[in-house]
Design a protein around this motif. Structure first.
Motif, PDB file in Angstrom:
ATOM      1  N   VAL A  28       0.865  -1.297   0.185  1.00 27.91           N
ATOM      2  CA  VAL A  28      -0.002  -0.045  -0.108  1.00 27.91           C
ATOM      3  C   VAL A  28       0.885   1.203   0.051  1.00 27.91           C
ATOM      4  O   VAL A  28       1.796   1.441   0.808  1.00 27.91           O
ATOM      5  N   ALA A  29       0.602   2.199  -0.993  1.00 31.44           N
ATOM      6  CA  ALA A  29       1.243   3.451  -0.913  1.00 31.44           C
ATOM      7  C   ALA A  29       0.242   4.698  -0.903  1.00 31.44           C
ATOM      8  O   ALA A  29      -1.038   4.331  -1.416  1.00 31.44           O
ATOM      9  N   VAL A  30       0.681   5.624  -0.654  1.00 28.17           N
ATOM     10  CA  VAL A  30      -0.078   6.853  -0.674  1.00 28.17           C
ATOM     11  C   VAL A  30       0.552   7.877  -1.908  1.00 28.17           C
ATOM     12  O   VAL A  30       1.625   7.996  -1.728  1.00 28.17           O
ATOM     13  N   VAL A  31      -0.277   8.422  -2.963  1.00 28.15           N
ATOM     14  CA  VAL A  31       0.132   9.034  -3.867  1.00 28.15           C
ATOM     15  C   VAL A  31      -0.801  10.147  -3.996  1.00 28.15           C
ATOM     16  O   VAL A  31      -1.947  10.082  -3.817  1.00 28.15           O
ATOM     17  N   GLY A  32       0.023  11.254  -4.449  1.00 26.71           N
ATOM     18  CA  GLY A  32      -0.788  12.553  -4.584  1.00 26.71           C
ATOM     19  C   GLY A  32       0.139  13.554  -5.172  1.00 26.71           C
ATOM     20  O   GLY A  32       1.298  13.570  -5.574  1.00 26.71           O
ATOM     21  N   ASP A  33      -0.460  14.739  -5.028  1.00 29.34           N
ATOM     22  CA  ASP A  33      -0.039  16.387  -5.562  1.00 29.34           C
ATOM     23  C   ASP A  33       1.440  16.175  -4.828  1.00 29.34           C
ATOM     24  O   ASP A  33       2.256  16.722  -5.367  1.00 29.34           O
ATOM     25  N   PHE A  34       1.588  15.845  -3.665  1.00 29.49           N
ATOM     26  CA  PHE A  34       2.650  16.025  -2.610  1.00 29.49           C
ATOM     27  C   PHE A  34       3.790  15.361  -3.124  1.00 29.49           C
ATOM     28  O   PHE A  34       4.902  15.650  -2.670  1.00 29.49           O
ATOM     29  N   ASN A  35       3.697  14.075  -3.784  1.00 30.34           N
ATOM     30  CA  ASN A  35       4.935  13.375  -4.498  1.00 30.34           C
ATOM     31  C   ASN A  35       4.904  13.154  -5.938  1.00 30.34           C
ATOM     32  O   ASN A  35       5.313  12.055  -6.335  1.00 30.34           O
ATOM     33  N   LEU A  58       3.913  17.232   5.659  1.00 32.07           N
ATOM     34  CA  LEU A  58       3.556  18.125   4.345  1.00 32.07           C
ATOM     35  C   LEU A  58       3.639  19.579   4.758  1.00 32.07           C
ATOM     36  O   LEU A  58       3.277  20.077   5.977  1.00 32.07           O
ATOM     37  N   PRO A  59       3.745  20.465   3.764  1.00 30.92           N
ATOM     38  CA  PRO A  59       3.681  21.802   4.228  1.00 30.92           C
ATOM     39  C   PRO A  59       2.644  22.274   4.158  1.00 30.92           C
ATOM     40  O   PRO A  59       1.341  21.905   3.757  1.00 30.92           O
ATOM     41  N   LYS A  60       2.333  23.088   5.440  1.00 30.29           N
ATOM     42  CA  LYS A  60       1.008  23.767   5.707  1.00 30.29           C
ATOM     43  C   LYS A  60       0.656  24.587   4.993  1.00 30.29           C
ATOM     44  O   LYS A  60       1.258  25.020   4.053  1.00 30.29           O
ATOM     45  N   GLU A  61      -0.734  25.037   5.027  1.00 24.40           N
ATOM     46  CA  GLU A  61      -1.525  25.787   4.218  1.00 24.40           C
ATOM     47  C   GLU A  61      -1.710  25.548   2.896  1.00 24.40           C
ATOM     48  O   GLU A  61      -1.356  26.242   1.792  1.00 24.40           O
ATOM     49  N   ASN A  62      -1.909  24.386   2.654  1.00 29.40           N
ATOM     50  CA  ASN A  62      -1.955  23.721   1.092  1.00 29.40           C
ATOM     51  C   ASN A  62      -3.087  22.526   0.988  1.00 29.40           C
ATOM     52  O   ASN A  62      -3.549  22.236   2.015  1.00 29.40           O
ATOM     53  N   THR A  63      -3.522  22.451  -0.065  1.00 30.37           N
ATOM     54  CA  THR A  63      -4.666  21.426  -0.350  1.00 30.37           C
ATOM     55  C   THR A  63      -4.114  20.455  -1.264  1.00 30.37           C
ATOM     56  O   THR A  63      -3.397  20.792  -2.336  1.00 30.37           O
ATOM     57  N   TYR A  64      -4.267  19.134  -1.082  1.00 25.69           N
ATOM     58  CA  TYR A  64      -3.377  18.108  -1.840  1.00 25.69           C
ATOM     59  C   TYR A  64      -4.607  16.918  -2.319  1.00 25.69           C
ATOM     60  O   TYR A  64      -5.242  16.480  -1.284  1.00 25.69           O
ATOM     61  N   ASP A  81     -10.825  15.065   3.726  1.00 21.05           N
ATOM     62  CA  ASP A  81     -11.599  16.249   3.902  1.00 21.05           C
ATOM     63  C   ASP A  81     -12.622  16.501   3.073  1.00 21.05           C
ATOM     64  O   ASP A  81     -13.730  17.200   3.529  1.00 21.05           O
ATOM     65  N   ARG A  82     -12.350  16.273   1.857  1.00 24.94           N
ATOM     66  CA  ARG A  82     -13.492  16.144   0.930  1.00 24.94           C
ATOM     67  C   ARG A  82     -12.812  15.502  -0.316  1.00 24.94           C
ATOM     68  O   ARG A  82     -11.928  14.788  -0.362  1.00 24.94           O
ATOM     69  N   TYR A  88      -8.242  14.224 -15.715  1.00 29.76           N
ATOM     70  CA  TYR A  88      -6.956  13.454 -16.070  1.00 29.76           C
ATOM     71  C   TYR A  88      -7.241  11.988 -15.857  1.00 29.76           C
ATOM     72  O   TYR A  88      -7.011  11.048 -16.334  1.00 29.76           O
ATOM     73  N   ALA A  89      -7.864  11.861 -14.508  1.00 27.30           N
ATOM     74  CA  ALA A  89      -7.975  10.240 -14.069  1.00 27.30           C
ATOM     75  C   ALA A  89      -9.507   9.731 -14.272  1.00 27.30           C
ATOM     76  O   ALA A  89      -9.678   8.614 -14.388  1.00 27.30           O
ATOM     77  N   GLY A  90     -10.232  10.822 -14.613  1.00 24.65           N
ATOM     78  CA  GLY A  90     -11.680  10.325 -15.039  1.00 24.65           C
ATOM     79  C   GLY A  90     -12.480   9.765 -13.676  1.00 24.65           C
ATOM     80  O   GLY A  90     -13.383   8.969 -13.757  1.00 24.65           O
ATOM     81  N   THR A  91     -12.026  10.409 -12.585  1.00 25.82           N
ATOM     82  CA  THR A  91     -12.743   9.858 -11.321  1.00 25.82           C
ATOM     83  C   THR A  91     -12.465  10.959 -10.199  1.00 25.82           C
ATOM     84  O   THR A  91     -11.897  11.740 -10.306  1.00 25.82           O
ATOM     85  N   GLU A  92     -13.076  10.594  -9.055  1.00 27.46           N
ATOM     86  CA  GLU A  92     -12.643  11.680  -7.786  1.00 27.46           C
ATOM     87  C   GLU A  92     -11.469  11.223  -7.154  1.00 27.46           C
ATOM     88  O   GLU A  92     -11.307  10.027  -7.166  1.00 27.46           O
ATOM     89  N   ASN A  93     -10.627  12.204  -6.727  1.00 28.34           N
ATOM     90  CA  ASN A  93      -9.690  12.108  -5.852  1.00 28.34           C
ATOM     91  C   ASN A  93     -10.138  12.568  -4.411  1.00 28.34           C
ATOM     92  O   ASN A  93     -10.748  13.461  -4.203  1.00 28.34           O
ATOM     93  N   ALA A  94      -9.407  11.944  -3.344  1.00 34.59           N
ATOM     94  CA  ALA A  94      -9.593  12.381  -2.092  1.00 34.59           C
ATOM     95  C   ALA A  94      -8.607  13.809  -1.988  1.00 34.59           C
ATOM     96  O   ALA A  94      -7.882  13.846  -2.698  1.00 34.59           O
ATOM     97  N   VAL A  95      -9.204  14.766  -0.899  1.00 32.14           N
ATOM     98  CA  VAL A  95      -8.665  15.823  -0.802  1.00 32.14           C
ATOM     99  C   VAL A  95      -8.165  16.038   0.681  1.00 32.14           C
ATOM    100  O   VAL A  95      -9.109  15.759   1.499  1.00 32.14           O
ATOM    101  N   LEU A  96      -6.981  16.386   0.754  1.00 36.93           N
ATOM    102  CA  LEU A  96      -6.305  16.837   2.167  1.00 36.93           C
ATOM    103  C   LEU A  96      -6.170  18.202   2.377  1.00 36.93           C
ATOM    104  O   LEU A  96      -5.344  18.787   1.435  1.00 36.93           O
ATOM    105  N   GLU A  97      -6.613  18.903   3.357  1.00 38.94           N
ATOM    106  CA  GLU A  97      -6.721  20.147   3.412  1.00 38.94           C
ATOM    107  C   GLU A  97      -5.769  20.252   4.690  1.00 38.94           C
ATOM    108  O   GLU A  97      -6.175  19.985   5.801  1.00 38.94           O
ATOM    109  N   ILE A  98      -4.375  20.977   4.563  1.00 36.51           N
ATOM    110  CA  ILE A  98      -3.611  21.330   5.926  1.00 36.51           C
ATOM    111  C   ILE A  98      -3.409  22.870   5.980  1.00 36.51           C
ATOM    112  O   ILE A  98      -3.244  23.582   5.266  1.00 36.51           O
TER     113      ILE A  98
END
Length: 98
Positions: A28-35, A58-64, A81-82, A88-98
């Protein structure tokens, strides 16, 4: 699934712990905007109870946008968070708000 956020006073980062119950999974890996959506270096560690867990700064005051990569299949965290549609992916992504 769970996401735990710990804000640091000493640095402008947030320690984010991702927990994924996946007893049958091998990897299992976590992938997203941050990497850059790259699972290398973001693999979660499998615990004895079958849960995968990992903590990242992860840097604060960002959304990933992010997803989990479980044995080659993408899944969202129900505790995100939402959710946001990604054309691009044709689906919903999870969003993390920091």
């Amino acid at each position: 699934m769970a996401i735990k956020k710990q804000y640091l006073k000493s640095k402008p980062v947030c320690k984010v712990t991702f927990t994924v119950p996946a007893e049958e999974a091998k990897k299992v890996a976590v992938v997203g905007d941050f990497n850059n959506w790259n699972p290398k270096g973001s693999t979660l560690k499998k615990l004895k109870n079958g849960t995968f867990k990992g903590t990242f700064e992860l840097p604060k005051e960002n959304t990933y946008e992010f997803r989990y990569l479980v044995d080659g299949s993408y899944i969202n965290d129900t505790d995100a968070d939402r959710f946001q549609w990604n054309d691009y992916a044709g689906t919903e992504n999870a969003v993390l708000e920091i």
